[in-house]
Design a protein around this motif. Structure first.
Motif, PDB file in Angstrom:
ATOM      1  N   GLY A  30     -11.526   1.461  -7.160  1.00 28.23           N
ATOM      2  CA  GLY A  30     -11.205   0.854  -8.446  1.00 28.23           C
ATOM      3  C   GLY A  30      -9.750   1.027  -8.804  1.00 28.23           C
ATOM      4  O   GLY A  30      -8.954   1.564  -8.034  1.00 28.23           O
ATOM      5  N   VAL A  31      -9.409   0.590 -10.016  1.00 27.50           N
ATOM      6  CA  VAL A  31      -8.004   0.623 -10.430  1.00 27.50           C
ATOM      7  C   VAL A  31      -7.719   1.926 -11.184  1.00 27.50           C
ATOM      8  O   VAL A  31      -8.447   2.302 -12.097  1.00 27.50           O
ATOM      9  CB  VAL A  31      -7.682  -0.598 -11.318  1.00 27.50           C
ATOM     10  CG1 VAL A  31      -6.263  -0.515 -11.850  1.00 27.50           C
ATOM     11  CG2 VAL A  31      -7.866  -1.881 -10.515  1.00 27.50           C
ATOM     12  N   GLY A  54      -3.409   3.399  -2.241  1.00 29.28           N
ATOM     13  CA  GLY A  54      -3.814   2.162  -2.897  1.00 29.28           C
ATOM     14  C   GLY A  54      -2.666   1.178  -2.942  1.00 29.28           C
ATOM     15  O   GLY A  54      -1.569   1.461  -2.473  1.00 29.28           O
ATOM     16  N   ILE A  56       0.100   1.582 -11.831  1.00 30.52           N
ATOM     17  CA  ILE A  56      -1.235   1.001 -11.668  1.00 30.52           C
ATOM     18  C   ILE A  56      -1.518   0.876 -10.174  1.00 30.52           C
ATOM     19  O   ILE A  56      -0.783   0.212  -9.442  1.00 30.52           O
ATOM     20  CB  ILE A  56      -1.331  -0.381 -12.347  1.00 30.52           C
ATOM     21  CG1 ILE A  56      -0.909  -0.279 -13.816  1.00 30.52           C
ATOM     22  CG2 ILE A  56      -2.740  -0.945 -12.217  1.00 30.52           C
ATOM     23  CD1 ILE A  56      -0.735  -1.626 -14.500  1.00 30.52           C
ATOM     24  N   LYS A  89       0.197  -2.078  -8.021  1.00 27.07           N
ATOM     25  CA  LYS A  89       0.038  -3.352  -8.735  1.00 27.07           C
ATOM     26  C   LYS A  89       1.022  -3.547  -9.879  1.00 27.07           C
ATOM     27  O   LYS A  89       1.208  -4.652 -10.348  1.00 27.07           O
ATOM     28  CB  LYS A  89      -1.391  -3.448  -9.315  1.00 27.07           C
ATOM     29  CG  LYS A  89      -2.485  -3.423  -8.277  1.00 27.07           C
ATOM     30  CD  LYS A  89      -2.368  -4.560  -7.294  1.00 27.07           C
ATOM     31  CE  LYS A  89      -3.142  -5.766  -7.687  1.00 27.07           C
ATOM     32  NZ  LYS A  89      -3.066  -6.817  -6.628  1.00 27.07           N
ATOM     33  N   LYS A 117      -4.365   0.084  -7.184  1.00 26.03           N
ATOM     34  CA  LYS A 117      -5.687  -0.468  -6.865  1.00 26.03           C
ATOM     35  C   LYS A 117      -6.222   0.238  -5.628  1.00 26.03           C
ATOM     36  O   LYS A 117      -5.679   0.068  -4.527  1.00 26.03           O
ATOM     37  CB  LYS A 117      -5.567  -1.967  -6.625  1.00 26.03           C
ATOM     38  CG  LYS A 117      -6.898  -2.640  -6.482  1.00 26.03           C
ATOM     39  CD  LYS A 117      -6.747  -4.148  -6.436  1.00 26.03           C
ATOM     40  CE  LYS A 117      -8.092  -4.776  -6.168  1.00 26.03           C
ATOM     41  NZ  LYS A 117      -7.977  -5.895  -5.237  1.00 26.03           N
ATOM     42  N   THR A 118      -7.235   1.038  -5.813  1.00 26.36           N
ATOM     43  CA  THR A 118      -7.786   1.812  -4.690  1.00 26.36           C
ATOM     44  C   THR A 118      -9.146   1.228  -4.311  1.00 26.36           C
ATOM     45  O   THR A 118      -9.674   0.358  -5.008  1.00 26.36           O
ATOM     46  CB  THR A 118      -7.993   3.291  -5.083  1.00 26.36           C
ATOM     47  OG1 THR A 118      -9.119   3.372  -5.962  1.00 26.36           O
ATOM     48  CG2 THR A 118      -6.768   3.871  -5.760  1.00 26.36           C
ATOM     49  N   THR A 119      -9.723   1.739  -3.244  1.00 26.13           N
ATOM     50  CA  THR A 119     -11.046   1.247  -2.838  1.00 26.13           C
ATOM     51  C   THR A 119     -12.099   1.640  -3.870  1.00 26.13           C
ATOM     52  O   THR A 119     -13.176   1.068  -3.929  1.00 26.13           O
ATOM     53  CB  THR A 119     -11.437   1.815  -1.457  1.00 26.13           C
ATOM     54  OG1 THR A 119     -11.122   3.212  -1.462  1.00 26.13           O
ATOM     55  CG2 THR A 119     -10.679   1.131  -0.343  1.00 26.13           C
ATOM     56  N   THR A 128       0.857  -1.189   0.000  1.00 27.93           N
ATOM     57  CA  THR A 128       0.000   0.000   0.000  1.00 27.93           C
ATOM     58  C   THR A 128       0.887   1.231   0.000  1.00 27.93           C
ATOM     59  O   THR A 128       1.818   1.341   0.798  1.00 27.93           O
ATOM     60  CB  THR A 128      -0.908   0.014   1.242  1.00 27.93           C
ATOM     61  OG1 THR A 128      -1.721  -1.160   1.192  1.00 27.93           O
ATOM     62  CG2 THR A 128      -1.796   1.246   1.254  1.00 27.93           C
TER      63      THR A 128
END
Ligand code: BTN
Length: 221
Positions: free
Chosen positions: A209-210, A191, A203, A194, A205-207, A179
């Motif tokens: 979406g990506v 996020g 890239i 990734k 990844k958050t709460t 994170t």
């Protein structure tokens, strides 16, 4: 690429001088009076560290990938140290900032400015903690290694494409799968890191979406 090294004692910024130099020039200086970092930050430039700017031709491919190519070439120039890469273009040792890379483009050229803490690690007003190599390498020795590694990495880009560069960059990435917090000019996004997409974006990844983030400062949290 055939390189010609030009060495100076004191300059404003090697990146500024490099703008008026031919493609294939490497501008080196012992010290800079107006060294700059990303987002117009000051890059303190005491004697002993490396301050160099490499003048590349401007092409679509280089514009997209040169920051990854440079990070990789720099990491591979320091095989005796366990360096890691942090998106978009910091080089870390022991989780601390060892080097910074500043890309600037003109119509025909891309100037890659590289600052490496070889003997001292200025930390005044720095965003991240800093570290140095304890004088184990001289500026010119490192530039010579860089010339060799650039050649090798650019050959990989040419023959195998960005995917291969990306893979090798991610192998050295500091915080893959962790994170992180990305600071953009007017917001902060948290996020999981990734990977990198084919445009070189991070890239995340958050709460919600990506997200693909093109520029920003990354903090480990
Ligand atoms: C950063 O991490 O913000 C990038 C720092 C880049 C510093 C180098 S030192 C050589 C070249 N000349 C400059 O004025 N900046 C780059």
């Amino acid at each position: 690429m055939k390189w010609e090294i030009k060495q100076f004692n004191e300059v404003s910024s090697t990146n500024t001088l490099a703008r008026d130099m031919n493609v294939g020039t490497i501008v080196m200086a012992e010290t800079q009076t107006a060294g700059r970092g990303r987002y117009g930050r000051v890059w303190q430039s005491p004697k002993g560290n490396l301050y160099a700017s490499f003048v590349f031709p401007n092409s679509e491919n280089l514009k997209k990938y040169l920051s990854f190519v440079t990070g990789l070439a720099l990491a591979e120039s320091l095989p005796e140290f366990d360096v890691r890469l942090k998106w978009p273009n910091d080089v870390l040792l022991d989780g601390k900032k060892l080097a910074g890379i500043l890309l600037e483009a003109t119509e025909n050229k891309i100037i890659v400015g590289i600052g490496v803490n070889l003997v001292s690690s200025p930390n005044k007003n720095m965003l991240y903690p800093t570290i140095n190599l304890g004088g184990k390498l001289s500026p010119i020795a490192l530039v010579k290694r860089l010339m060799i590694q650039y050649e090798a990495v650019l050959k990989v880009l040419d023959t195998k494409g960005f995917n291969k560069i990306k893979q090798r960059w991610l192998d050295l990435a500091e915080n893959l799968g962790e994170t992180i917090s990305v600071h953009l000019p007017n917001q902060e996004i948290e996020g999981v890191f990734k990977g990198i997409n084919d445009q070189g974006a991070l890239i995340l990844k958050t709460t919600n979406g990506v997200l693909n983030v093109m520029a920003g400062d990354v903090f480990l949290i």
